[in-house]
Design an enzyme around this catalytic site. Structure first.
Site, PDB file in Angstrom:
ATOM      1  N   THR A   1       0.877  -1.171   0.000  1.00  0.00           N
ATOM      2  CA  THR A   1       0.000   0.000   0.000  1.00  0.00           C
ATOM      3  C   THR A   1       0.912   1.216   0.000  1.00  0.00           C
ATOM      4  O   THR A   1       1.581   1.509   0.989  1.00  0.00           O
ATOM      5  CB  THR A   1      -0.924   0.008   1.224  1.00  0.00           C
TER       6      THR A   1
ATOM      7  N   LYS B   1      -7.422   1.476  -3.247  1.00  0.00           N
ATOM      8  CA  LYS B   1      -7.121   1.114  -1.861  1.00  0.00           C
ATOM      9  C   LYS B   1      -7.367   2.294  -0.931  1.00  0.00           C
ATOM     10  O   LYS B   1      -7.846   2.122   0.207  1.00  0.00           O
ATOM     11  CB  LYS B   1      -5.666   0.638  -1.750  1.00  0.00           C
TER      12      LYS B   1
ATOM     13  N   LYS C   1      -0.563   5.601   8.367  1.00  0.00           N
ATOM     14  CA  LYS C   1       0.206   5.716   7.122  1.00  0.00           C
ATOM     15  C   LYS C   1      -0.736   5.778   5.927  1.00  0.00           C
ATOM     16  O   LYS C   1      -0.598   6.630   5.041  1.00  0.00           O
ATOM     17  CB  LYS C   1       1.152   4.524   6.963  1.00  0.00           C
TER      18      LYS C   1
END
Length: 300
Positions: free
Chosen positions: A107, A182, A250
């Site tokens: 990711t 995502k 994050k």
């Protein structure tokens, strides 16, 4: 572990870079599906352990791992980690042959996906950004959802191989689109977990049997994966599994950075990001994301 049924696929020579809580079982599924797997991990002992368990081959650099591989998978921490295993004299691109595919399950940002796709193209290399959803349990059980960005032809070649660790592998657009999808996933989760946390905290303050209440409302419009899989543990104040707060911060940082570029407004995500910062300050960086409810239990 759930018994995984592997779809028929011609055995491929593959590499896997990064054997963390996600990558370790993902690489294991590739081996069990019959692929010839070479692994690399910055901590070599972890790679040695994987080879002892699954067979295959250990490489000392990403370049060595990628040499001869038809598909190179990676699942590392962030943009900088990704560049470190892809670029440079010891990076995967230096070892990959023309027409090989780099299938990145990290990711990361959409920008780094586009950057690496553009870097690989003149060498005849294909880069697919392919972040995953489903958490550690999804990786262990081979039931991840994979959202992909990249060229259609390269995706079509890699998709059957990636199905070894997934329930669905879907191309959603060109380079960067997988990472953007995502981000949508994480934005939806953030607001949902905060709402679930507030509902549980409210119900407990009102003296309700919240496990019973969740069973009832879980059969109606409030039902969600988070409620089904985390509701009971949230009531029990258990947060020692799942996707960590540090990782979610994050990911939300990536979302907020992208929103500044594209002009999207993310007021709820910005607020929940600060709530997760509160949890980090409470020492909860490694608690799973459903720990938002613990913040609401602090004395006012």
């Amino acid at each position: 572990m759930t018994t995984k049924t592997y779809e028929p696929c011609t055995p491929h020579r593959v590499a896997f870079l990064g054997l963390g809580v996600m990558g370790y079982p993902m690489a294991g599924h590739l081996a069990r599906a019959g692929h010839h797997v070479t692994v690399f991990n910055r901590t070599a002992r972890k790679a040695e352990q994987w080879v002892e368990e699954h067979g295959g081959r250990l490489a000392r650099t990403p370049r060595e791992a990628a040499a001869g591989a038809q598909v190179v998978f990676a699942c590392v921490g962030n943009d900088a980690d990704l560049r470190s295993v892809v670029l440079g004299a010891d990076g995967a691109f230096a070892g990959m042959a023309p027409e090989a595919i780099f299938f990145d399950n990290t990711t990361a940002s959409a920008a780094v996906a586009r950057e690496l796709a553009a870097t690989g193209a003149p060498r005849g290399l294909h880069f697919i950004d392919a972040p995953v959803s489903g958490g550690q349990a999804g990786a262990v059980n081979g039931l991840l959802t994979v959202m992909c960005g990249g060229a259609e032809a390269a995706f079509a070649r890699a998709q059957p191989v990636a199905m070894a660790f997934a329930r669905a592998v879907t191309r959603v657009g060109d380079s960067g689109a997988g990472q953007l999808a995502k981000m949508v996933n994480q934005l939806c989760i953030a607001g949902l977990v905060q709402g679930l946390s507030e509902g549980i905290a409210f119900g407990q303050a009102a003296g309700l049997d919240m496990k019973l209440v969740l069973q009832v409302i879980g059969k109606g419009a409030a039902q969600s994966w988070q409620m089904d899989n985390r509701g009971s543990t949230m009531v029990d104040d258990k947060f020692d599994f799942g996707f960590a707060v540090d990782w979610m911060r994050k990911d939300l940082g990536l979302c907020l950075d992208e929103a500044r570029r594209n002009g999207a407004r993310l007021p709820v995500a910005a607020l929940v990001d600060q709530f997760y910062a509160d949890l980090q300050a409470m020492g909860g960086g490694r608690w799973d994301t459903s720990s938002l409810v613990r913040r609401l239990r602090r004395p006012a």
